[in-house]
Design an enzyme around this catalytic site. Structure first.
Site, PDB file in Angstrom:
ATOM      1  N   SER A 135      38.039  43.018  42.479  1.00 42.92           N
ATOM      2  CA  SER A 135      39.058  42.241  43.190  1.00 42.92           C
ATOM      3  C   SER A 135      38.750  42.299  44.675  1.00 42.92           C
ATOM      4  O   SER A 135      38.068  43.235  45.141  1.00 42.92           O
ATOM      5  CB  SER A 135      40.447  42.842  42.931  1.00 42.92           C
ATOM      6  OG  SER A 135      41.412  42.309  43.814  1.00 42.92           O
ATOM      7  N   TYR A 148      46.495  50.149  41.317  1.00 43.87           N
ATOM      8  CA  TYR A 148      45.607  49.044  40.939  1.00 43.87           C
ATOM      9  C   TYR A 148      44.462  48.908  41.946  1.00 43.87           C
ATOM     10  O   TYR A 148      43.294  48.774  41.556  1.00 43.87           O
ATOM     11  CB  TYR A 148      46.407  47.750  40.858  1.00 43.87           C
ATOM     12  CG  TYR A 148      45.601  46.541  40.459  1.00 43.87           C
ATOM     13  CD1 TYR A 148      45.257  46.324  39.134  1.00 43.87           C
ATOM     14  CD2 TYR A 148      45.194  45.612  41.412  1.00 43.87           C
ATOM     15  CE1 TYR A 148      44.520  45.208  38.758  1.00 43.87           C
ATOM     16  CE2 TYR A 148      44.460  44.498  41.042  1.00 43.87           C
ATOM     17  CZ  TYR A 148      44.121  44.297  39.726  1.00 43.87           C
ATOM     18  OH  TYR A 148      43.389  43.195  39.363  1.00 43.87           O
TER      19      TYR A 148
END
Length: 240
Positions: A135, A148
């Site tokens: 990400s 996360y």
């Protein structure tokens, strides 16, 4: 790499970015084996002609069950796309530690375990690839998603090290860094989201082009800012 005729194992392939990757790879002639947890979504993908395996990757037993379900089939491309978000913001209340553990396993430990399990059969192929989907948050975190973000940053580090270890072998090691994409995980964000179809297209282009990184969409801008000033990139993203 020409994906035509390649056998692909794609985790998290029944929705979001993974579903679009599966569809686009299939259209290019790849044989895609995908995993997911939602029975209805898996059945829908089977209706599109995919082999869809139920797999809960939030614990070791789920990863091992997936490996057993594959049998001894050859795998040319492994795409570790499955991830799991988790609410972990002390400003809003006490987080659930078990949910954090599940996120860490699904997003970090499961890819490492799958790579370790499948590396011998990837090495046996004339040409192979491992794609880890991280990400833009692997570059700089946001305050509201520390667990996360930490898993994605750790997977990025693992990918960089793995690429160095496998240098000279016939296995490409690719990191894909999406921006905010319009998926179930980002349903609470009203705007500024990339369509999953375009995100998938850019990831597959990196596979076909043999690029070590796919900095997708606005992640390219974040990478540029980070190269000039890591502190500025972190300052911008922490409030994102």
């Amino acid at each position: 790499m020409d994906v035509n005729g390649k056998t692909v194992l794609l985790t998290g392939g029944s929705a979001g970015i993974g579903r679009e990757i599966a569809r686009q790879l299939k259209a290019k002639g790849a044989n895609v084996i995908l995993t997911g947890r939602d029975p209805a979504r898996l059945e829908a993908m089977r209706g599109e002609g995919f082999e869809a395996l139920a797999a809960d990757l939030s614990h070791a037993a789920g990863v091992d069950a997936l490996a057993a379900a594959l049998g001894d089939r050859p795998i040319d491309i492994l795409i570790n796309n499955a991830g799991q978000g988790v609410a972990h913001d002390f400003r809003e209340g006490m987080p659930d530690p078990q949910a954090a553990d599940d996120c860490i396993y699904a997003t970090l430990n499961a890819p490492i375990r799958l790579i370790t399990t499948l590396l011998p059969r990837l090495r046996a192929r004339p040409q192979a690839a491992i794609i880890n989907v991280t990400s833009g948050l692997a570059i700089a975190p946001r305050a509201g998603s520390p667990v996360y973000c930490a898993t994605k940053a750790a997977l990025r580090s693992y990918t960089l090290a793995l690429r160095a270890q496998l240098a000279g072998e016939r296995i490409q090691v690719i990191e894909a860094l999406p921006p905010v994409v319009d998926t179930q995980m980002t349903a609470d964000r009203p705007r500024g989201k990339m369509p999953p179809q375009e995100c998938a297209r850019q990831i597959i282009a990196a596979i076909e082009g043999g690029k070590p990184e796919a900095n997708v969409g606005l992640t390219k801008v974040l990478r540029a800012v980070y190269s000039l000033s890591p502190a500025l990139a972190r300052q911008v993203m922490i409030r994102f």
